[in-house]
Write a protein that holds these residues in place. Structure first.
Motif, PDB file in Angstrom:
ATOM      1  N   ASN A 172      -3.898   0.062  -4.718  1.00 25.88           N
ATOM      2  CA  ASN A 172      -2.983   0.023  -3.563  1.00 25.88           C
ATOM      3  C   ASN A 172      -2.650   1.409  -3.020  1.00 25.88           C
ATOM      4  O   ASN A 172      -1.733   1.571  -2.223  1.00 25.88           O
ATOM      5  CB  ASN A 172      -1.682  -0.703  -3.944  1.00 25.88           C
ATOM      6  CG  ASN A 172      -0.813   0.134  -4.866  1.00 25.88           C
ATOM      7  OD1 ASN A 172      -1.313   0.764  -5.799  1.00 25.88           O
ATOM      8  ND2 ASN A 172       0.488   0.140  -4.610  1.00 25.88           N
ATOM      9  N   LYS A 173      -3.410   2.455  -3.473  1.00 22.27           N
ATOM     10  CA  LYS A 173      -3.139   3.825  -3.006  1.00 22.27           C
ATOM     11  C   LYS A 173      -4.283   4.274  -2.094  1.00 22.27           C
ATOM     12  O   LYS A 173      -5.455   4.200  -2.480  1.00 22.27           O
ATOM     13  CB  LYS A 173      -2.996   4.762  -4.199  1.00 22.27           C
ATOM     14  CG  LYS A 173      -1.765   4.439  -5.052  1.00 22.27           C
ATOM     15  CD  LYS A 173      -1.850   5.078  -6.427  1.00 22.27           C
ATOM     16  CE  LYS A 173      -1.484   6.534  -6.378  1.00 22.27           C
ATOM     17  NZ  LYS A 173      -1.469   7.154  -7.737  1.00 22.27           N
ATOM     18  N   PHE A 174      -3.898   4.738  -0.898  1.00 22.29           N
ATOM     19  CA  PHE A 174      -4.905   5.040   0.119  1.00 22.29           C
ATOM     20  C   PHE A 174      -4.725   6.430   0.718  1.00 22.29           C
ATOM     21  O   PHE A 174      -3.602   6.836   1.046  1.00 22.29           O
ATOM     22  CB  PHE A 174      -4.847   4.001   1.248  1.00 22.29           C
ATOM     23  CG  PHE A 174      -5.163   2.607   0.802  1.00 22.29           C
ATOM     24  CD1 PHE A 174      -6.470   2.150   0.776  1.00 22.29           C
ATOM     25  CD2 PHE A 174      -4.148   1.752   0.379  1.00 22.29           C
ATOM     26  CE1 PHE A 174      -6.771   0.864   0.341  1.00 22.29           C
ATOM     27  CE2 PHE A 174      -4.436   0.463  -0.056  1.00 22.29           C
ATOM     28  CZ  PHE A 174      -5.745   0.017  -0.078  1.00 22.29           C
ATOM     29  N   THR A 183      -9.530  -4.152   0.340  1.00 23.68           N
ATOM     30  CA  THR A 183      -9.535  -3.389  -0.919  1.00 23.68           C
ATOM     31  C   THR A 183      -8.573  -4.006  -1.931  1.00 23.68           C
ATOM     32  O   THR A 183      -8.914  -4.195  -3.107  1.00 23.68           O
ATOM     33  CB  THR A 183      -9.136  -1.916  -0.658  1.00 23.68           C
ATOM     34  OG1 THR A 183     -10.050  -1.342   0.279  1.00 23.68           O
ATOM     35  CG2 THR A 183      -9.144  -1.102  -1.938  1.00 23.68           C
ATOM     36  N   MET A 184      -7.367  -4.345  -1.477  1.00 21.14           N
ATOM     37  CA  MET A 184      -6.352  -4.899  -2.378  1.00 21.14           C
ATOM     38  C   MET A 184      -6.662  -6.336  -2.781  1.00 21.14           C
ATOM     39  O   MET A 184      -6.297  -6.772  -3.871  1.00 21.14           O
ATOM     40  CB  MET A 184      -4.971  -4.795  -1.725  1.00 21.14           C
ATOM     41  CG  MET A 184      -4.501  -3.342  -1.628  1.00 21.14           C
ATOM     42  SD  MET A 184      -2.974  -3.138  -0.682  1.00 21.14           S
ATOM     43  CE  MET A 184      -1.814  -3.995  -1.723  1.00 21.14           C
ATOM     44  N   ALA A 185      -7.359  -7.063  -1.907  1.00 27.29           N
ATOM     45  CA  ALA A 185      -7.763  -8.430  -2.259  1.00 27.29           C
ATOM     46  C   ALA A 185      -8.809  -8.393  -3.380  1.00 27.29           C
ATOM     47  O   ALA A 185      -8.825  -9.252  -4.261  1.00 27.29           O
ATOM     48  CB  ALA A 185      -8.330  -9.146  -1.031  1.00 27.29           C
ATOM     49  N   PRO A 228       0.832  -1.211   0.000  1.00 26.67           N
ATOM     50  CA  PRO A 228       0.000   0.000   0.000  1.00 26.67           C
ATOM     51  C   PRO A 228       0.864   1.257   0.000  1.00 26.67           C
ATOM     52  O   PRO A 228       1.900   1.304   0.664  1.00 26.67           O
ATOM     53  CB  PRO A 228      -0.785  -0.097   1.314  1.00 26.67           C
ATOM     54  CG  PRO A 228      -0.643  -1.506   1.785  1.00 26.67           C
ATOM     55  CD  PRO A 228       0.638  -2.014   1.220  1.00 26.67           C
ATOM     56  N   VAL A 229       0.431   2.271  -0.776  1.00 23.94           N
ATOM     57  CA  VAL A 229       1.050   3.595  -0.760  1.00 23.94           C
ATOM     58  C   VAL A 229       0.043   4.525  -0.072  1.00 23.94           C
ATOM     59  O   VAL A 229      -1.116   4.593  -0.485  1.00 23.94           O
ATOM     60  CB  VAL A 229       1.356   4.095  -2.185  1.00 23.94           C
ATOM     61  CG1 VAL A 229       1.874   5.529  -2.161  1.00 23.94           C
ATOM     62  CG2 VAL A 229       2.356   3.169  -2.867  1.00 23.94           C
ATOM     63  N   VAL A 230       0.496   5.213   0.972  1.00 20.48           N
ATOM     64  CA  VAL A 230      -0.420   5.926   1.852  1.00 20.48           C
ATOM     65  C   VAL A 230      -0.143   7.423   1.871  1.00 20.48           C
ATOM     66  O   VAL A 230       1.013   7.856   1.890  1.00 20.48           O
ATOM     67  CB  VAL A 230      -0.293   5.352   3.292  1.00 20.48           C
ATOM     68  CG1 VAL A 230      -0.987   6.240   4.306  1.00 20.48           C
ATOM     69  CG2 VAL A 230      -0.832   3.927   3.342  1.00 20.48           C
ATOM     70  N   VAL A 231      -1.227   8.207   1.853  1.00 23.01           N
ATOM     71  CA  VAL A 231      -1.162   9.638   2.160  1.00 23.01           C
ATOM     72  C   VAL A 231      -1.956   9.842   3.442  1.00 23.01           C
ATOM     73  O   VAL A 231      -3.151   9.522   3.501  1.00 23.01           O
ATOM     74  CB  VAL A 231      -1.769  10.501   1.027  1.00 23.01           C
ATOM     75  CG1 VAL A 231      -1.865  11.964   1.458  1.00 23.01           C
ATOM     76  CG2 VAL A 231      -0.942  10.378  -0.239  1.00 23.01           C
TER      77      VAL A 231
END
Length: 206
Positions: free
Chosen positions: A97-99, A89-91, A3-6
């Motif tokens: 993968n961006k959250f 979500t990714m499943a 996951p890439v997170v902000v």
């Protein structure tokens, strides 16, 4: 894929949820589709409120008490809910993968818990900080409280929440600022004006 997170931070009523919804929907105008960013919005507060209402939840009563007092829910609970939402979500779609994680981390304990649990499992891209005057925030939340049904949209809870935000969350924003990872937006302006600034940030960050 990690996951890439902000992290999306700001006081109660700063417009975090409103702007996150716009980033996801891409609603600047008909000719400006923003889906290219591909973010999923996860609100720590909404996840906690949903868990509180979920029949048979082991955390429900505990979460209710913390929210009512304007205090921060123990980090283990919040991270477990965030991780579950990201995994689900990714499943369902491995490309998603961006959250945008809205309202987290709220204090040093949150940040340490995230680093301990998610180290090597997620990348924090930057912090989107909605900077807004406290009285404007309170006014917005009181207005929202007329229709939201939220138990914490009242002046007493809001003043506690703003105190908690200034004491606990603002130092986290300052920490990321020193790391060069904060993107600040003046959130006291209109929804459209704020969103224009947000678009500029995401266009630059990709």
């Amino acid at each position: 894929m990690k996951p890439v997170v902000v992290f999306v931070l700001g006081g109660p009523g700063a417009g975090k949820g409103t702007q996150c919804a716009r980033i996801v929907e891409g609603s600047l105008c008909l000719f400006f589709p923003l889906q290219k960013y591909g973010y999923t919005h996860l609100s720590a507060g909404d996840l906690l409120r949903d868990e509180r209402k979920r029949p048979g939840s082991q955390y429900g009563e505990l979460i209710e008490n913390y929210i009512k007092e304007g205090e921060i829910v123990p980090v283990e609970i919040t991270i477990s809910l965030l991780k579950r939402a990201m995994d689900q979500t990714m499943a369902a779609n491995s490309q998603k993968n961006k959250f945008l994680i809205d309202g987290f981390p709220r204090n040093e304990d949150n940040l340490q818990g995230w680093n301990k649990t998610m180290d090597g499992k997620a990348d924090v891209s930057f912090v989107l900080f909605f900077d807004c005057d406290n009285e404007i925030c309170i006014g917005r939340c009181l207005e929202r409280g007329k229709s939201s049904g939220r138990s914490d949209d009242n002046r007493e809870s809001l003043e506690k929440r703003i105190h908690t935000y200034l004491q606990s969350t603002k130092p986290i924003i300052d920490l990321y600022e020193r790391m060069g990872k904060v993107r600040k937006v003046d959130a006291s302006k209109s929804v459209d004006e704020v969103f224009e600034k947000v678009v500029q940030i995401f266009d630059k960050e990709g």
